[in-house]
Design a protein around this motif. Sequence first.
Motif, PDB file in Angstrom:
ATOM      1  N   LEU A  62     -24.811  51.122 -25.991  1.00  0.00           N
ATOM      2  CA  LEU A  62     -23.506  50.521 -25.714  1.00  0.00           C
ATOM      3  C   LEU A  62     -22.531  50.708 -26.877  1.00  0.00           C
ATOM      4  CD1 LEU A  62     -24.701  47.227 -23.971  1.00  0.00           C
ATOM      5  CD2 LEU A  62     -23.538  49.169 -22.900  1.00  0.00           C
ATOM      6  N   VAL A  63     -23.036  50.660 -28.074  1.00  0.00           N
ATOM      7  CA  VAL A  63     -22.202  50.893 -29.252  1.00  0.00           C
ATOM      8  C   VAL A  63     -21.608  52.299 -29.210  1.00  0.00           C
ATOM      9  CG1 VAL A  63     -22.319  51.299 -31.740  1.00  0.00           C
ATOM     10  CG2 VAL A  63     -23.256  49.192 -30.788  1.00  0.00           C
ATOM     11  N   ARG A  64     -22.443  53.266 -28.891  1.00  0.00           N
ATOM     12  CA  ARG A  64     -21.963  54.654 -28.791  1.00  0.00           C
ATOM     13  C   ARG A  64     -20.968  54.801 -27.636  1.00  0.00           C
ATOM     14  NH1 ARG A  64     -24.905  58.031 -32.079  1.00  0.00           N
ATOM     15  NH2 ARG A  64     -27.087  57.497 -32.542  1.00  0.00           N
ATOM     16  N   LYS A  65     -21.297  54.193 -26.514  1.00  0.00           N
ATOM     17  CA  LYS A  65     -20.449  54.304 -25.329  1.00  0.00           C
ATOM     18  C   LYS A  65     -19.038  53.793 -25.586  1.00  0.00           C
ATOM     19  CE  LYS A  65     -20.068  52.579 -20.567  1.00  0.00           C
ATOM     20  NZ  LYS A  65     -20.737  51.767 -19.500  1.00  0.00           N
ATOM     21  N   HIS A  66     -18.922  52.699 -26.321  1.00  0.00           N
ATOM     22  CA  HIS A  66     -17.621  52.072 -26.555  1.00  0.00           C
ATOM     23  C   HIS A  66     -17.003  52.446 -27.911  1.00  0.00           C
ATOM     24  CE1 HIS A  66     -17.625  49.439 -22.961  1.00  0.00           C
ATOM     25  NE2 HIS A  66     -18.946  49.463 -23.114  1.00  0.00           N
ATOM     26  N   GLY A  67     -17.623  53.370 -28.634  1.00  0.00           N
ATOM     27  CA  GLY A  67     -17.042  53.879 -29.872  1.00  0.00           C
ATOM     28  C   GLY A  67     -16.944  52.865 -30.990  1.00  0.00           C
ATOM     29  N   LEU A  68     -17.953  52.003 -31.113  1.00  0.00           N
ATOM     30  CA  LEU A  68     -17.919  50.964 -32.142  1.00  0.00           C
ATOM     31  C   LEU A  68     -18.529  51.470 -33.455  1.00  0.00           C
ATOM     32  CD1 LEU A  68     -19.011  47.830 -30.067  1.00  0.00           C
ATOM     33  CD2 LEU A  68     -16.687  48.655 -30.552  1.00  0.00           C
ATOM     34  N   GLU A  69     -17.793  51.297 -34.534  1.00  0.00           N
ATOM     35  CA  GLU A  69     -18.288  51.644 -35.865  1.00  0.00           C
ATOM     36  C   GLU A  69     -18.894  50.430 -36.576  1.00  0.00           C
ATOM     37  OE1 GLU A  69     -18.268  54.713 -37.349  1.00  0.00           O
ATOM     38  OE2 GLU A  69     -17.503  55.574 -35.474  1.00  0.00           O
ATOM     39  N   ILE A  70     -18.381  49.250 -36.252  1.00  0.00           N
ATOM     40  CA  ILE A  70     -18.898  47.990 -36.797  1.00  0.00           C
ATOM     41  C   ILE A  70     -19.046  47.039 -35.618  1.00  0.00           C
ATOM     42  CG2 ILE A  70     -18.480  46.061 -38.366  1.00  0.00           C
ATOM     43  CD1 ILE A  70     -16.760  47.905 -40.069  1.00  0.00           C
ATOM     44  N   SER A  71     -20.219  46.413 -35.477  1.00  0.00           N
ATOM     45  CA  SER A  71     -20.476  45.608 -34.281  1.00  0.00           C
ATOM     46  C   SER A  71     -21.514  44.532 -34.565  1.00  0.00           C
ATOM     47  CB  SER A  71     -20.967  46.514 -33.140  1.00  0.00           C
ATOM     48  OG  SER A  71     -22.172  47.175 -33.521  1.00  0.00           O
ATOM     49  N   GLN A  72     -21.757  43.724 -33.553  1.00  0.00           N
ATOM     50  CA  GLN A  72     -22.834  42.745 -33.586  1.00  0.00           C
ATOM     51  C   GLN A  72     -23.154  42.350 -32.148  1.00  0.00           C
ATOM     52  OE1 GLN A  72     -20.861  38.932 -35.291  1.00  0.00           O
ATOM     53  NE2 GLN A  72     -22.129  38.233 -33.577  1.00  0.00           N
ATOM     54  N   PRO A  73     -24.350  41.826 -31.900  1.00  0.00           N
ATOM     55  CA  PRO A  73     -24.645  41.280 -30.569  1.00  0.00           C
ATOM     56  C   PRO A  73     -23.820  40.012 -30.332  1.00  0.00           C
ATOM     57  CG  PRO A  73     -26.664  41.651 -31.852  1.00  0.00           C
ATOM     58  CD  PRO A  73     -25.525  41.748 -32.791  1.00  0.00           C
ATOM     59  N   GLY A  74     -23.537  39.715 -29.080  1.00  0.00           N
ATOM     60  CA  GLY A  74     -22.885  38.455 -28.764  1.00  0.00           C
ATOM     61  C   GLY A  74     -23.790  37.281 -29.093  1.00  0.00           C
ATOM     62  N   LEU A  75     -23.178  36.121 -29.346  1.00  0.00           N
ATOM     63  CA  LEU A  75     -23.939  34.910 -29.677  1.00  0.00           C
ATOM     64  C   LEU A  75     -23.953  33.958 -28.488  1.00  0.00           C
ATOM     65  CD1 LEU A  75     -22.728  34.069 -33.313  1.00  0.00           C
ATOM     66  CD2 LEU A  75     -24.819  35.249 -32.616  1.00  0.00           C
ATOM     67  N   GLU A  76     -25.097  33.360 -28.268  1.00  0.00           N
ATOM     68  CA  GLU A  76     -25.222  32.322 -27.246  1.00  0.00           C
ATOM     69  C   GLU A  76     -24.256  31.181 -27.583  1.00  0.00           C
ATOM     70  OE1 GLU A  76     -25.787  29.790 -24.433  1.00  0.00           O
ATOM     71  OE2 GLU A  76     -26.742  31.766 -24.344  1.00  0.00           O
ATOM     72  N   PRO A  77     -23.347  30.811 -26.679  1.00  0.00           N
ATOM     73  CA  PRO A  77     -22.297  29.823 -26.995  1.00  0.00           C
ATOM     74  C   PRO A  77     -22.814  28.439 -27.366  1.00  0.00           C
ATOM     75  CG  PRO A  77     -21.772  31.040 -24.997  1.00  0.00           C
ATOM     76  CD  PRO A  77     -23.187  31.378 -25.340  1.00  0.00           C
ATOM     77  N   SER A  78     -24.001  28.081 -26.893  1.00  0.00           N
ATOM     78  CA  SER A  78     -24.459  26.702 -27.072  1.00  0.00           C
ATOM     79  C   SER A  78     -25.078  26.438 -28.445  1.00  0.00           C
ATOM     80  CB  SER A  78     -25.479  26.343 -25.982  1.00  0.00           C
ATOM     81  OG  SER A  78     -26.626  27.184 -26.094  1.00  0.00           O
ATOM     82  N   ARG A  79     -25.305  27.485 -29.270  1.00  0.00           N
ATOM     83  CA  ARG A  79     -25.991  27.274 -30.554  1.00  0.00           C
ATOM     84  C   ARG A  79     -25.403  28.150 -31.656  1.00  0.00           C
ATOM     85  NH1 ARG A  79     -32.385  27.509 -30.114  1.00  0.00           N
ATOM     86  NH2 ARG A  79     -32.081  26.786 -32.278  1.00  0.00           N
ATOM     87  N   GLY A  80     -25.117  27.529 -32.784  1.00  0.00           N
ATOM     88  CA  GLY A  80     -24.754  28.267 -33.998  1.00  0.00           C
ATOM     89  C   GLY A  80     -23.496  29.089 -33.908  1.00  0.00           C
ATOM     90  N   LEU A  81     -22.524  28.668 -33.122  1.00  0.00           N
ATOM     91  CA  LEU A  81     -21.299  29.447 -32.940  1.00  0.00           C
ATOM     92  C   LEU A  81     -20.185  28.915 -33.836  1.00  0.00           C
ATOM     93  CD1 LEU A  81     -20.072  31.762 -31.157  1.00  0.00           C
ATOM     94  CD2 LEU A  81     -19.135  29.922 -29.737  1.00  0.00           C
ATOM     95  N   THR A  82     -19.509  29.810 -34.555  1.00  0.00           N
ATOM     96  CA  THR A  82     -18.405  29.424 -35.423  1.00  0.00           C
ATOM     97  C   THR A  82     -17.078  29.956 -34.920  1.00  0.00           C
ATOM     98  OG1 THR A  82     -19.888  29.405 -37.341  1.00  0.00           O
ATOM     99  CG2 THR A  82     -17.519  29.485 -37.789  1.00  0.00           C
ATOM    100  N   TRP A  83     -17.045  31.210 -34.484  1.00  0.00           N
ATOM    101  CA  TRP A  83     -15.821  31.872 -34.085  1.00  0.00           C
ATOM    102  C   TRP A  83     -15.846  32.246 -32.610  1.00  0.00           C
ATOM    103  CZ3 TRP A  83     -12.306  31.794 -37.919  1.00  0.00           C
ATOM    104  CH2 TRP A  83     -12.774  31.718 -39.242  1.00  0.00           C
ATOM    105  N   GLN A  84     -14.694  32.154 -31.976  1.00  0.00           N
ATOM    106  CA  GLN A  84     -14.592  32.512 -30.564  1.00  0.00           C
ATOM    107  C   GLN A  84     -14.860  34.008 -30.342  1.00  0.00           C
ATOM    108  OE1 GLN A  84     -14.058  30.426 -27.821  1.00  0.00           O
ATOM    109  NE2 GLN A  84     -14.510  28.920 -29.432  1.00  0.00           N
ATOM    110  N   MET A  85     -14.535  34.819 -31.321  1.00  0.00           N
ATOM    111  CA  MET A  85     -14.696  36.263 -31.188  1.00  0.00           C
ATOM    112  C   MET A  85     -16.143  36.660 -30.953  1.00  0.00           C
ATOM    113  SD  MET A  85     -13.324  39.236 -31.128  1.00  0.00           S
ATOM    114  CE  MET A  85     -13.850  40.935 -31.303  1.00  0.00           C
ATOM    115  N   THR A  86     -17.084  35.949 -31.550  1.00  0.00           N
ATOM    116  CA  THR A  86     -18.485  36.366 -31.449  1.00  0.00           C
ATOM    117  C   THR A  86     -19.220  35.714 -30.279  1.00  0.00           C
ATOM    118  OG1 THR A  86     -19.093  34.645 -33.049  1.00  0.00           O
ATOM    119  CG2 THR A  86     -18.643  36.850 -33.904  1.00  0.00           C
TER     120      THR A  86
END
Length: 410
Positions: free
Chosen positions: A242-266
Motif C-alpha cells: 500500500l505504501v508503494r501504491k500510494h507513493g508514500l515516502e514517510i508513513s505509519q499504520p493507522g492507530l486504533e481510535p480507542s487506545r493511545g491516540l494523540t492526534w487526529q491524523m493518525t
Amino acid sequence: MEAETVHRKGFLGRSAMVNKPNETMRIIVTVFVGIIFGFFIGKSFPALPLLKLNITSTLIHDFSVAGNKSTGGSTQSIDASSSSNNNRSNSTENQNVNDSSKIWVPSNPKGAERLPPGIVASESDFYLRRLWGEPSEDLISKPKYLVTFTVGYDQRNNIDAAVKKFSENFTIVLFHYDGRASEWDEFEWSYRAIHVSAKKQTKWWYAKRFLHPDIVAPYDFIFIWDEDLGVEHFDAEEFIKLVRKHGLEISQPGLEPSRGLTWQMTKRRDHHEVHKQTEEKPGWCSDPRLPPCSAFIEIMAPVFSREAWRCVWHMIQNDLVHGWGLDFALQKCVEPAHEKIGVVDAQWIVHQSVPSLGNQGQADHGKAPWQGVRERCRREWKMFQTRMADAEKSYYKAMGIDPPKFTFHH
C-alpha cells in the motif's frame, strides 16, 4: 722637531700603504671562503629533506608563538597553523593530480581519495556472515527491508508477536535499553536478529548511532518502532504494498481510535486504504497541507523510504534523544510532503501505552521516574523547535530572502 714630525708622518704613511694590501687580501680570501662554504651548504640541502622540513616547522612554530605573545591571544597561531595545513593539503592534492603514478580520485568519498574507486566500499549492511567458506556463498537471500524495535526484556512476548508479522524479507534489529540482550535466545528468530545493547537509551539515540544512511542503504524501507504496539491487524508485506501504491515516502499504520491516540491524523479510518489529511482542533493548522493536519505522522511507529531516511537521519540531534518535535519536521524531508506522507488505514496497530522506558528514569525531588522523563521530552521539543527555527533564519538571512510563515500549537 719638524724633521722628527716629518719622519713620523712618513713612517705612518708607509705603514698604511703596507697594511692596505694585507687588508684587501684578507677581504678577498674571506669572500672566496664564504662562496665555497655556501656552495657546499647549498649542495647538501637536497640530500637533507628532513632538515628542510624541521627548519620550516620551526619557523612556523616561532611565528605562532610570536603571534601569541604580541597579540595576547591565539588567533595568529591558529591562522598560521590553519594556513600551513591548507597549503600542505592543497600542495598534496596538486602533487597527486600532477603525478600520474599516485592515485587521487576527488569523486571518492571524503578521506578515500587515495584509493582506486574499484576498492571503495562506501556502504554496509546488517547481513550476518559466516566465519568459514566462500564469502559469495554466505547469503541465501538478502532482506529488502529493515525493522528495529527498542526493547526491554519484560516486553518480550509483545515483541515476539510483532516480529512474527515481519517476513524473512526483513532484517530484524533489537536495541536493548535494559542490557538483557542474551536472554532473548529463547526465541528462534533471535538467532538471526542483530542485538545492540546500551542501558537506558532511547530509539532515537540508537538510530543516530547505528542506522547511518550508508549502513541501511540496502533496505528499501526502514521501520523504527516502539515496543508497545499491538499488531493483530497488521501485516508488513501488505503494508509495503500500500505504501508503494500510494507513493508514500514517510508513513505509519493507522492507530486504533480507542487506545493511545494523540492526534487526529493518525487515527485509523474505516473503509480506507490510506489517508493523507485530516482536521484538527480549531486554530491548530495554519495551512491544511501542513502538520498536524497533513504531512504528519507520529514517532512511535514511523516507516521511512531509503531516500527519506537519509534526510531524517541528518535532522536527528545527538543530544535530543526522545525525538519529540521530529514528527512536525519530517515534512521538510520530502516534496510535496502533503502527498508523500500518510497513514495506512488498511493495516493498523494498537498503541498500548506501556511506560516501560519511562520507568528507566530516575526519581528526583519527590517525582516519579516517568515524570522526569516526560519533563525532558517536553523540554527537548522546545529545544528542537528553537534550533530548527534558528537554523532556518540563518539560512534565509544568508540568502537574503524572507522566511516562510509557519506556526503550530501543542
